[in-house]
Design a protein around this motif. Sequence first.
Motif, PDB file in Angstrom:
ATOM      1  N   ASP A 320       0.871  -1.180   0.000  1.00 29.17           N
ATOM      2  CA  ASP A 320       0.000   0.000   0.000  1.00 29.17           C
ATOM      3  C   ASP A 320       0.906   1.227   0.000  1.00 29.17           C
ATOM      4  N   LEU A 321       0.954   1.936  -1.140  1.00 29.24           N
ATOM      5  CA  LEU A 321       1.818   3.108  -1.299  1.00 29.24           C
ATOM      6  C   LEU A 321       1.020   4.365  -0.991  1.00 29.24           C
ATOM      7  N   ILE A 322       1.446   5.106   0.034  1.00 23.18           N
ATOM      8  CA  ILE A 322       0.662   6.231   0.537  1.00 23.18           C
ATOM      9  C   ILE A 322       1.522   7.492   0.554  1.00 23.18           C
ATOM     10  N   LEU A 323       1.026   8.536  -0.105  1.00 18.97           N
ATOM     11  CA  LEU A 323       1.697   9.836  -0.082  1.00 18.97           C
ATOM     12  C   LEU A 323       1.457  10.518   1.259  1.00 18.97           C
ATOM     13  N   VAL A 324       2.531  11.011   1.883  1.00 22.32           N
ATOM     14  CA  VAL A 324       2.416  11.828   3.100  1.00 22.32           C
ATOM     15  C   VAL A 324       3.200  13.111   2.865  1.00 22.32           C
ATOM     16  N   LYS A 325       2.635  14.253   3.315  1.00 21.54           N
ATOM     17  CA  LYS A 325       3.286  15.517   2.984  1.00 21.54           C
ATOM     18  C   LYS A 325       3.170  16.591   4.037  1.00 21.54           C
ATOM     19  N   ASN A 326       2.425  16.347   5.098  1.00 20.45           N
ATOM     20  CA  ASN A 326       2.307  17.341   6.164  1.00 20.45           C
ATOM     21  C   ASN A 326       1.877  16.637   7.443  1.00 20.45           C
ATOM     22  N   PRO A 327       1.995  17.298   8.594  1.00 19.08           N
ATOM     23  CA  PRO A 327       1.765  16.604   9.870  1.00 19.08           C
ATOM     24  C   PRO A 327       0.354  16.080  10.052  1.00 19.08           C
ATOM     25  N   VAL A 328      -0.660  16.833   9.635  1.00 18.57           N
ATOM     26  CA  VAL A 328      -2.039  16.373   9.836  1.00 18.57           C
ATOM     27  C   VAL A 328      -2.323  15.150   8.971  1.00 18.57           C
ATOM     28  N   GLY A 329      -1.924  15.219   7.692  1.00 14.63           N
ATOM     29  CA  GLY A 329      -2.147  14.076   6.815  1.00 14.63           C
ATOM     30  C   GLY A 329      -1.397  12.842   7.290  1.00 14.63           C
ATOM     31  N   LEU A 330      -0.139  13.012   7.686  1.00 11.91           N
ATOM     32  CA  LEU A 330       0.650  11.898   8.190  1.00 11.91           C
ATOM     33  C   LEU A 330       0.031  11.317   9.449  1.00 11.91           C
ATOM     34  N   ASP A 331      -0.398  12.177  10.348  1.00 11.87           N
ATOM     35  CA  ASP A 331      -0.988  11.707  11.593  1.00 11.87           C
ATOM     36  C   ASP A 331      -2.228  10.855  11.330  1.00 11.87           C
ATOM     37  N   ALA A 355       9.379  20.166  -4.173  1.00 11.95           N
ATOM     38  CA  ALA A 355       8.012  19.643  -4.261  1.00 11.95           C
ATOM     39  C   ALA A 355       7.565  18.940  -2.985  1.00 11.95           C
ATOM     40  N   ASP A 356       8.524  18.578  -2.125  1.00  8.80           N
ATOM     41  CA  ASP A 356       8.187  17.937  -0.851  1.00  8.80           C
ATOM     42  C   ASP A 356       8.058  18.957   0.278  1.00  8.80           C
ATOM     43  N   GLY A 357       8.747  20.103   0.115  1.00 11.40           N
ATOM     44  CA  GLY A 357       8.964  21.030   1.217  1.00 11.40           C
ATOM     45  C   GLY A 357      10.348  20.751   1.784  1.00 11.40           C
ATOM     46  N   ILE A 358      11.178  21.766   1.857  1.00  9.52           N
ATOM     47  CA  ILE A 358      12.575  21.538   2.248  1.00  9.52           C
ATOM     48  C   ILE A 358      12.753  21.423   3.760  1.00  9.52           C
ATOM     49  N   ASP A 359      11.748  21.801   4.524  1.00  8.03           N
ATOM     50  CA  ASP A 359      11.806  21.705   5.983  1.00  8.03           C
ATOM     51  C   ASP A 359      11.123  20.408   6.409  1.00  8.03           C
ATOM     52  N   THR A 360      11.883  19.514   7.036  1.00  8.13           N
ATOM     53  CA  THR A 360      11.330  18.206   7.425  1.00  8.13           C
ATOM     54  C   THR A 360      10.897  18.154   8.890  1.00  8.13           C
ATOM     55  N   TRP A 364       7.946  15.587  13.240  1.00  4.30           N
ATOM     56  CA  TRP A 364       7.915  15.528  14.708  1.00  4.30           C
ATOM     57  C   TRP A 364       6.530  15.824  15.268  1.00  4.30           C
ATOM     58  N   ASP A 365       5.631  16.345  14.440  1.00  2.18           N
ATOM     59  CA  ASP A 365       4.280  16.654  14.906  1.00  2.18           C
ATOM     60  C   ASP A 365       3.294  15.514  14.681  1.00  2.18           C
ATOM     61  N   ASP A 388      17.139  11.607   9.351  1.00  2.00           N
ATOM     62  CA  ASP A 388      16.145  12.334  10.144  1.00  2.00           C
ATOM     63  C   ASP A 388      14.967  11.437  10.506  1.00  2.00           C
ATOM     64  N   MET A 389      14.494  10.664   9.513  1.00  2.00           N
ATOM     65  CA  MET A 389      13.353   9.794   9.780  1.00  2.00           C
ATOM     66  C   MET A 389      13.732   8.659  10.719  1.00  2.00           C
ATOM     67  N   GLY A 390      14.930   8.110  10.539  1.00  2.00           N
ATOM     68  CA  GLY A 390      15.372   7.054  11.443  1.00  2.00           C
ATOM     69  C   GLY A 390      15.449   7.531  12.884  1.00  2.00           C
ATOM     70  N   PHE A 391      15.980   8.742  13.076  1.00  2.00           N
ATOM     71  CA  PHE A 391      16.066   9.304  14.428  1.00  2.00           C
ATOM     72  C   PHE A 391      14.674   9.557  15.000  1.00  2.00           C
ATOM     73  N   ARG A 392      13.761  10.025  14.147  1.00  2.00           N
ATOM     74  CA  ARG A 392      12.375  10.250  14.620  1.00  2.00           C
ATOM     75  C   ARG A 392      11.754   8.949  15.107  1.00  2.00           C
TER      76      ARG A 392
END
Length: 450
Positions: A320-331, A355-360, A364-365, A388-392
């Motif tokens: 299941d391939l799911i696009l995530v792009k912001n904290p609310v959608g990811l949550d 296109a992703d947003g340069i601030d990752t 954390w939210d 960054d994702m591994g540390f999160r």
Amino acid sequence: MSLNSTLAKVAGKTSYWFLHNVLKGGTSFPGKLAMKIDPQVLNTLAKDYETIIVTGTNGKTMTTALIVSALKKKYGDILTNPSGSNMQQGIVTAFLTHKHKHAKRKIAVLEVDEANVKMVTQLLHPKTFVLTNIFRDQMDRYGEIYTTYEKIVNGIKLEPSAKIIANGDASIFSSVELPNPKVFFGFKLPSDQPDIDLKASVNTDGVLCPVCDHILHYHSIIYANLGNFFCPNCGYKHPELSYTVNQIIERTPNSLKFKMGQREYGINIGGTYNIYNALAAYSVAREYGLSDDEVAEAFAENKRIFGRQELISYAGKEIDLILVKNPVGLDEVLHMLNTEKDDYSLITLLNANHADGIDTSWIWDADYEGLDKDKIKKVIVGGQRWHDMGFRLEIAGFEPGDMLTNPDDDSLIEEIKNLPTKKVYILSTYTAMLALRKKMAEKKIIKGGM
């Protein structure tokens, strides 16, 4: 039609043919080329169309697809931009490449990037604006949610007679006085009682009253800042709703059942946020004269779309391939994963391109801590910002030694074969998803294109 417009159409169509038949891809370049020859080409291409613009932070692609599926039931052929290429050049390409079929009414349903609403409106003169939601997203591009909404409003103001069909559970959408006719949709569940007084969690976007800046209260909260809001300070409150979801019947990662009015509906995709997308599409369909039966039939037939909970079968796995792009959608995606009954493997791909947003920092939210880790049997972390994702995930309680990190796409595809579970969820930012899909297409795992 002017000579420039004719040349622009020929050049755009020719480049599209070459890109898709020789190079096997490309959705924005034909539009760019046509606009370079004639900056007004979109005005010419869309001249005879009744246009519906769908915009907002999350849900544009799915809402657009559901609207198209529904309107086809009554009107036949509908022009749209199914690839999700939602800036001006992608929309020009959609018009250039549309294969005209029988239609009772020439309608275009277009997903439009929030920052492009004004430019597109100037050329298309839409009859309807559909507003899904506003959340923090790519702060380097959009700024805060109020800045994003201002971009949308600046476009709407160009067409004061166009109808607005908006999410009434988002307090921002009824906060600006506009002359346009308005229709609001939202949730109206049995738990929504006037004597209930709730506040959103402290890190939620947009919980200040857009009139007086006091903290909003709620009679019910569906997720994030969406719900039956009211301001105890100035009296600003939730608008009257024309179309409502009255009951959520069943939620799984791959299906939803819910009631709108007296009718039960189902869609083959998970996540509470997708009920809002279905409700938005239902509202448009009813405003365009469709019956409940026609809408229900369209929803039942709707297929998964590129990158939005796209199902891929490979090596005996259900991916299941799911696009995530912001904290609310990811949550909301993480909450959806907790409805999974079986064990699964989790792959997270984080890029930080334009296109992703340069601030990752948005990762954390999202509530990775709340994932049911007992069901997750393997974790793979990739993308440009894998560290960054591994540390999160490490901070969220995942063991670093149990995670496979930083595979390239070829290695990732091979590693999927060895995962210990049949079910695999890939959560990916936009450019990482495009790269992975391209590699999968080269290996004939999926069809090329979008």
